[in-house]
Design a protein around this motif. Sequence first.
Motif, PDB file in Angstrom:
ATOM      1  N   TYR A   1    -148.430 -66.658 -17.414  1.00 25.07           N
ATOM      2  CA  TYR A   1    -147.607 -67.853 -17.240  1.00 25.07           C
ATOM      3  C   TYR A   1    -148.346 -68.894 -16.409  1.00 25.07           C
ATOM      4  O   TYR A   1    -149.156 -68.548 -15.540  1.00 25.07           O
TER       5      TYR A   1
ATOM      6  N   CYS B   1    -140.738 -73.982 -12.167  1.00 29.05           N
ATOM      7  CA  CYS B   1    -140.763 -73.593 -13.574  1.00 29.05           C
ATOM      8  C   CYS B   1    -142.027 -72.818 -13.894  1.00 29.05           C
ATOM      9  O   CYS B   1    -143.102 -73.093 -13.338  1.00 29.05           O
ATOM     10  N   ARG B   2    -141.876 -71.853 -14.783  1.00 29.99           N
ATOM     11  CA  ARG B   2    -143.023 -71.123 -15.334  1.00 29.99           C
ATOM     12  C   ARG B   2    -142.932 -71.176 -16.850  1.00 29.99           C
ATOM     13  O   ARG B   2    -141.849 -71.062 -17.420  1.00 29.99           O
ATOM     14  N   ASN B   3    -144.082 -71.324 -17.500  1.00 31.07           N
ATOM     15  CA  ASN B   3    -144.133 -71.325 -18.958  1.00 31.07           C
ATOM     16  C   ASN B   3    -145.218 -70.363 -19.424  1.00 31.07           C
ATOM     17  O   ASN B   3    -146.247 -70.203 -18.757  1.00 31.07           O
TER      18      ASN B   3
ATOM     19  N   ASP C   1    -141.371 -69.689 -24.298  1.00 31.55           N
ATOM     20  CA  ASP C   1    -140.857 -68.888 -23.191  1.00 31.55           C
ATOM     21  C   ASP C   1    -141.042 -69.687 -21.906  1.00 31.55           C
ATOM     22  O   ASP C   1    -142.146 -69.804 -21.384  1.00 31.55           O
TER      23      ASP C   1
ATOM     24  N   ARG D   1    -139.234 -70.477 -17.925  1.00 28.73           N
ATOM     25  CA  ARG D   1    -138.362 -69.841 -16.942  1.00 28.73           C
ATOM     26  C   ARG D   1    -138.256 -70.701 -15.682  1.00 28.73           C
ATOM     27  O   ARG D   1    -139.196 -71.409 -15.332  1.00 28.73           O
TER      28      ARG D   1
ATOM     29  N   THR E   1    -137.831 -70.005 -11.751  1.00 26.08           N
ATOM     30  CA  THR E   1    -138.070 -68.871 -10.858  1.00 26.08           C
ATOM     31  C   THR E   1    -137.764 -69.265  -9.419  1.00 26.08           C
ATOM     32  O   THR E   1    -138.085 -70.376  -8.990  1.00 26.08           O
TER      33      THR E   1
ATOM     34  N   ASP F   1    -136.616 -64.388 -11.580  1.00 25.09           N
ATOM     35  CA  ASP F   1    -136.309 -65.424 -12.569  1.00 25.09           C
ATOM     36  C   ASP F   1    -134.798 -65.640 -12.585  1.00 25.09           C
ATOM     37  O   ASP F   1    -134.029 -64.709 -12.839  1.00 25.09           O
TER      38      ASP F   1
ATOM     39  N   LYS G   1    -133.861 -68.130 -18.024  1.00 24.23           N
ATOM     40  CA  LYS G   1    -134.883 -68.043 -19.062  1.00 24.23           C
ATOM     41  C   LYS G   1    -134.490 -68.922 -20.235  1.00 24.23           C
ATOM     42  O   LYS G   1    -133.334 -68.972 -20.629  1.00 24.23           O
ATOM     43  N   ASP G   2    -135.481 -69.608 -20.796  1.00 23.51           N
ATOM     44  CA  ASP G   2    -135.236 -70.562 -21.868  1.00 23.51           C
ATOM     45  C   ASP G   2    -136.216 -70.294 -23.005  1.00 23.51           C
ATOM     46  O   ASP G   2    -137.198 -69.549 -22.847  1.00 23.51           O
TER      47      ASP G   2
ATOM     48  N   ARG H   1    -125.792 -68.940 -12.888  1.00 19.82           N
ATOM     49  CA  ARG H   1    -127.024 -68.824 -13.675  1.00 19.82           C
ATOM     50  C   ARG H   1    -126.837 -69.419 -15.069  1.00 19.82           C
ATOM     51  O   ARG H   1    -127.255 -68.851 -16.081  1.00 19.82           O
TER      52      ARG H   1
END
Length: 395
Positions: A137, A154-156, A179, A181, A183, A194, A197-198, A238
């Motif tokens: 990520y 954000c993480r991708n 993907d 997220r 976090t 996390d 999640k998206d 959430r």
Amino acid sequence: MIGQTWQSEIRTFSDPKTGREIRQLTASGNNYHLYFTENSFDAQRDEIIFLSDRASGEERAPHEHPCYNLFRMDLGTGVITQLTDEAAADDEGRGVSSVTKTPDSRIVVYRAGRGLLKKLDTTTGETTVIYEEAGGYTIGAPSIAANRRYIAFCRNEDVQIADGPNYTGFEERFYRVKDGRVTVAYLDGSGWYDVFKDTHQVGHFQFCPDDSTLGTFCHEGPWNLVTQRIWLLDFVAREAKPCFRQTARDSVGHEFWTNDGYIFFDDRGPGHDGTITSERTQAVVTAVQVNENAMTPFVGLADRNGNVVRRIDMPYYCNHYHANPDNTCLVGDDVDDLVLIDITGEVARPTLLCNHRTSWHTQSAHCHPTWSWDGTRILYASDFGGRINLYLVRP
């Protein structure tokens, strides 16, 4: 070296278009401020926190990935003090990036290299690793909760698409990332998780300024391709819900929280991808010129339920906006100039502030004009002359 100081580099000059006095704050290496949503100004002291490659021992152009570290400047004396000493992580520099801080600058959180997030206590000088990416990520910019207990970012998924000048990879990443997220990591370094999640690329996470259970993030990508840009995230439930529900005609972006807790956004209308390049064109929708508008561009303010409470039509759009403390005046960076925009009435009234002369070639060279917390000064960046420097102007 942490603690090293540089004497004042400040010089003043008259703006060639308006005659206003401009203070150039830096003159060594490349120097740029925090993204406008994070605010480099200290709310209590006459100081700014900024990034510079002046201590790297190398001479690199902005697009050559300089190795940046964090510095503090006393705006009264001009004295600059080094706060971090992160080494280059690879041949692309990657010292310090993606910086946020508390308004009083006591806590600074930044990305070190590609995979670490660190907290710096500027009073004690103590640095704590609060997140380390295990792989797979990419990490986005962090935001500090109002309670100062945790950050979110954000993480991708890492789709191995390089970024670079003039929005390199912007459109391709939009299609490839599936993907994304949001976090949370605790500021004491005790853990992370996390929270959401998206299935889209996500970015620009920002906490509400006075509610540590609420924030915004965006579906990132060319604005004209993103069907719903801004999302409100409830950390207790959430759950995410749209902020300003878009139609097919909307191209939305550059959202930020105002000091009093509204979400500001910019809507440019059909065919606008949210970019500008050094060619003064859009990066993705090259057939549509900057400010070739099929509808009247506007800015809006939304409440914490995502409902628009105010819309202000604009005579043209700027690349970024930032609001003064009471939301009566915007500063915007037009193609060549900074403008002040009075939004106290029903009609926006822009006036020329100064000529910024930036090239728009790299993200760090974007002006990103930012109001001081008391609304008396505006900080911006420009790469006029080949290196990025910081400038200060009074409205």
